[in-house]
Enzyme design. Structure first.
Site, short mmCIF file in Angstrom:
data_model
loop_
_atom_site.label_atom_id
_atom_site.label_comp_id
_atom_site.label_asym_id
_atom_site.label_seq_id
_atom_site.Cartn_x
_atom_site.Cartn_y
_atom_site.Cartn_z
N GLU A 1 91.36 24.48 38.22
CA GLU A 1 90.49 23.57 37.46
C GLU A 1 91.19 22.24 37.16
OE1 GLU A 1 87.82 27.18 35.50
OE2 GLU A 1 89.17 26.06 34.19
N LYS B 1 81.84 20.21 26.58
CA LYS B 1 80.63 20.11 27.40
C LYS B 1 79.67 19.07 26.80
CE LYS B 1 81.04 25.05 28.50
NZ LYS B 1 80.35 26.35 28.53
N ASN C 1 77.42 26.35 24.25
CA ASN C 1 78.60 26.81 23.50
C ASN C 1 79.74 25.79 23.48
OD1 ASN C 1 79.48 27.18 26.09
ND2 ASN C 1 79.78 29.39 25.94
N TYR D 1 82.02 25.94 38.43
CA TYR D 1 81.55 27.26 38.03
C TYR D 1 81.28 28.18 39.23
CZ TYR D 1 81.01 26.37 32.98
OH TYR D 1 81.24 26.14 31.64
P1 ATP Z 1 83.60 28.89 29.94
O1 ATP Z 1 83.92 29.25 31.38
O2 ATP Z 1 82.53 27.83 29.82
O3 ATP Z 1 84.83 28.60 29.15
P2 ATP Z 1 83.51 31.64 29.25
O4 ATP Z 1 84.71 31.75 30.12
O5 ATP Z 1 83.64 32.07 27.82
O6 ATP Z 1 82.96 30.16 29.22
P3 ATP Z 1 81.91 32.55 31.46
O7 ATP Z 1 81.56 33.96 31.70
O8 ATP Z 1 82.94 31.88 32.31
O9 ATP Z 1 82.29 32.41 29.90
O10 ATP Z 1 80.54 31.73 31.50
C1 ATP Z 1 80.56 30.34 31.71
C2 ATP Z 1 79.48 29.71 30.89
O11 ATP Z 1 78.21 30.16 31.35
C3 ATP Z 1 79.50 30.07 29.42
O12 ATP Z 1 80.36 29.26 28.66
C4 ATP Z 1 78.07 29.84 29.02
O13 ATP Z 1 77.83 28.46 28.74
C5 ATP Z 1 77.32 30.21 30.28
N1 ATP Z 1 76.81 31.56 30.16
C6 ATP Z 1 77.50 32.71 30.18
N2 ATP Z 1 76.71 33.78 30.03
C7 ATP Z 1 75.45 33.28 29.89
C8 ATP Z 1 74.17 33.86 29.68
N3 ATP Z 1 74.02 35.17 29.61
N4 ATP Z 1 73.10 33.02 29.59
C9 ATP Z 1 73.26 31.70 29.68
N5 ATP Z 1 74.44 31.08 29.87
C10 ATP Z 1 75.52 31.86 29.97
MG MG Z 2 84.77 31.00 32.08
#
Ligand code: ATP
Ligand code: MG
Length: 137
Positions: free
Chosen positions: A126, A9, A112, A49
């Site tokens: 994706e 990212k 992250n 997303y």
């Molecule tokens: P990613 O899809 O980015 O790999 P992930 O699968 O671990 O991450 P998801 O639940 O898909 O987690 O959330 C997507 C992204 O949304 C997270 O990587 C994070 O950057 C953001 N995110 C998730 N939860 C929160 C939150 N509570 N507050 C802010 N941002 C969040």
């Molecule tokens: Mg995810």
């Protein structure tokens, strides 16, 4: 062979973590089959997303993803979807184990540094969203 979509990212790119992250996937033995640096539009980020569209952080998340260059990649190997998520670590970097990418290199959930597909169906969608068939080796 199994494939997954991994993206560094804008925060990870900006912090100079590209080589560090690629090295971890390479050392494990996974194979890089596509890679490009792109600045996604806001609309594109919303597509990526879309499953999170009802979450309160959705708008901020999409703004952030489209705020700068993202390194989009496809990695290949047996079990790469699940193991890639293991290399990445838990969503919240404070809950990610040391030794994982997020555990070692990030602090807050909104920054992250890396994305990884969460299952076979999302991996397929994706990869197709981010790459044209002719971009895949
Ligand atoms: P990613 O899809 O980015 O790999 P992930 O699968 O671990 O991450 P998801 O639940 O898909 O987690 O959330 C997507 C992204 O949304 C997270 O990587 C994070 O950057 C953001 N995110 C998730 N939860 C929160 C939150 N509570 N507050 C802010 N941002 C969040
Ligand atoms: Mg995810």
């Amino acid at each position: 062979m199994e494939r997954t979509f991994i993206a560094i990212k804008p925060d990870g790119v900006q912090r100079g973590l590209i080589s560090e992250i690629i090295a971890r996937f390479e050392r494990k033995g996974f194979k890089l089959v596509a890679i490009k640096l792109v600045v996604p539009s806001k609309a594109f980020a919303r597509k990526h997303y879309h499953d999170l569209k009802d979450r309160p952080f959705f708008n901020g998340l999409c703004n952030f993803l489209s705020s700068g260059p993202v390194l989009a990649m496809v990695w290949e190997g047996e079990g790469v979807i699940k193991y890639g998520r293991k290399l990445i670590g838990a969503t919240d970097p404070f809950k990610s184990e040391p030794g994982t990418i997020r555990g070692d290199l990030a602090i807050v959930v909104g920054r992250n540094i890396i994305h990884g597909s969460d299952g076979p169906e999302t991996a397929k969608n994706e990869i197709n969203l981010w790459f044209k068939p002719e971009e895949l080796t």
